[in-house]
Design a protein around this motif. Sequence first.
Motif, short mmCIF file in Angstrom:
data_model
loop_
_atom_site.label_atom_id
_atom_site.label_comp_id
_atom_site.label_asym_id
_atom_site.label_seq_id
_atom_site.Cartn_x
_atom_site.Cartn_y
_atom_site.Cartn_z
N MET A 87 0.82 -1.21 0.00
CA MET A 87 0.00 0.00 0.00
C MET A 87 0.86 1.26 0.00
SD MET A 87 -3.19 -0.83 2.56
CE MET A 87 -2.14 -1.27 3.95
N LEU A 88 2.05 1.15 0.58
CA LEU A 88 2.89 2.33 0.73
C LEU A 88 4.18 2.20 -0.07
CD1 LEU A 88 2.43 2.73 4.58
CD2 LEU A 88 1.29 4.03 2.81
N ALA A 89 4.12 1.51 -1.19
CA ALA A 89 5.33 1.20 -1.97
C ALA A 89 6.05 2.44 -2.46
CB ALA A 89 4.96 0.32 -3.17
N SER A 90 5.33 3.54 -2.59
CA SER A 90 5.97 4.76 -3.08
C SER A 90 7.04 5.27 -2.12
CB SER A 90 4.93 5.87 -3.28
OG SER A 90 4.29 6.18 -2.06
N GLN A 91 7.00 4.77 -0.86
CA GLN A 91 7.98 5.22 0.12
C GLN A 91 9.25 4.38 0.08
OE1 GLN A 91 6.48 6.09 4.07
NE2 GLN A 91 4.40 6.22 3.29
N LEU A 92 9.29 3.32 -0.71
CA LEU A 92 10.50 2.51 -0.80
C LEU A 92 11.58 3.27 -1.59
CD1 LEU A 92 8.83 -0.95 -1.21
CD2 LEU A 92 10.25 -0.21 0.69
N PRO A 93 12.83 2.85 -1.49
CA PRO A 93 13.93 3.78 -1.77
C PRO A 93 14.38 3.95 -3.23
CG PRO A 93 14.79 1.71 -0.94
CD PRO A 93 13.30 1.59 -0.90
N TYR A 94 13.46 3.91 -4.20
CA TYR A 94 13.89 4.14 -5.57
C TYR A 94 14.51 5.53 -5.72
CZ TYR A 94 11.03 0.12 -6.93
OH TYR A 94 10.49 -1.13 -7.05
N ARG A 95 13.83 6.56 -5.19
CA ARG A 95 14.31 7.94 -5.34
C ARG A 95 15.64 8.13 -4.64
NH1 ARG A 95 11.09 11.62 -2.82
NH2 ARG A 95 11.61 13.31 -4.25
N TYR A 96 15.84 7.44 -3.55
CA TYR A 96 17.12 7.52 -2.84
C TYR A 96 18.27 7.03 -3.72
CZ TYR A 96 20.85 6.14 0.37
OH TYR A 96 22.08 5.97 0.97
N TRP A 97 18.09 5.87 -4.34
CA TRP A 97 19.19 5.30 -5.13
C TRP A 97 19.51 6.14 -6.36
CZ3 TRP A 97 22.02 2.14 -2.63
CH2 TRP A 97 21.46 1.25 -1.70
N LEU A 98 18.55 6.90 -6.87
CA LEU A 98 18.75 7.71 -8.07
C LEU A 98 19.18 9.14 -7.76
CD1 LEU A 98 15.64 6.51 -10.13
CD2 LEU A 98 18.03 5.78 -10.41
N ALA A 99 19.28 9.50 -6.49
CA ALA A 99 19.59 10.89 -6.10
C ALA A 99 21.02 11.27 -6.48
CB ALA A 99 19.38 11.06 -4.60
N ASP A 100 21.23 12.59 -6.66
CA ASP A 100 22.56 13.09 -7.02
C ASP A 100 23.58 12.84 -5.91
OD1 ASP A 100 21.51 14.05 -9.40
OD2 ASP A 100 21.19 16.08 -8.64
N GLN A 101 23.17 13.07 -4.67
CA GLN A 101 24.06 12.86 -3.52
C GLN A 101 23.27 12.17 -2.43
OE1 GLN A 101 27.29 13.58 -3.43
NE2 GLN A 101 27.44 14.79 -5.31
N ARG A 102 23.91 11.25 -1.70
CA ARG A 102 23.22 10.54 -0.63
C ARG A 102 24.22 10.08 0.42
NH1 ARG A 102 23.00 7.24 -5.27
NH2 ARG A 102 24.15 5.27 -5.07
#
Length: 312
Positions: A87-102
């Motif tokens: 239900m909350l899959a949008s919160q999983l870390p796809y955006r994190y892995w694609l970020a410019d800096q992390r």
Amino acid sequence: MNQKAELARIQQQAAEWLIRFSEPEEDEAARAAEWQRWCEQDARHERVYHQMQQLWSSAALTPATTQRKARPQRFLSLALALGVVGMLASQLPYRYWLADQRTAIGEIRRLTLDDGSILTLNTDSAVNLHFDTRQRTVELVQGEAYAQVAKDPAGRPFVIRSLQASAQALGTRYSVREVGEETRVHVEESRVRVTAQGDPAVSVDLSAGQQVSLTQYALLDDVQDGVAEAGWLHNQLVFENAPLSEVLDELRRYHRGVIYLDPRDRRMLDKLRFTGVLPLDDTGRALSLLSHSLPLSYRQPVDAVALIGSKK
């Protein structure tokens, strides 16, 4: 195996670990060592586990822990855990892995940007940078960022933008943190204009020493005065009469592993409060100090797993 199927496999394994850590086991050290080996197999394992743990908590679900579950009950708990994540899959870390800096869990990184500004990322944080001839925008994907803003000869605005808010520097030093469905902005020097993303009419100017929290559409409370400088910049966590649950939640942000609170002691331990300073660069030492200040037992059978209970 494609990326989606691979992530689904990791989610299922992480859900199994959620259930296992909710149950007593005779050999806790062996379980902890097995969990650590699983985390070491793939950098995504630990991150997905923590994401699922946060989703489970945000859905106000607590696995039963009084006795070993029968097989059908365990499958029901596992299905529930996976259902919450679905239900909350949008919160999983796809955006994190694609970020410019992390930054990884427990890591704090200081970046010098193209304009000379300095951006410090707290643990488990990620940003995208959008700098061009008209703007200097830092998109906060997750976590927390602290900016020391350099003056720009071209007069380009400097903005840190989260899903809930944009915080435009009218001075130099401030931090922005995403916490669930809210964003917190804290100003150390000069002023910052904070605006809700969903309603530009919701806007407030903060001065040095002020802080505010807001959602995408509204302020959550009045502006707070006298907020101290962010301790994490100096590898410290500062607490004043904080509930034990809040202290452990903060330590979990920096601990590369599991801080497991014995559920049999949860009701009693929830009454405890803590005032003091803990090191964030050594969570094991922080937990040891905490156990000396409060009636807690603390064991760490392996580096990544800390077991907290009441002092018998």
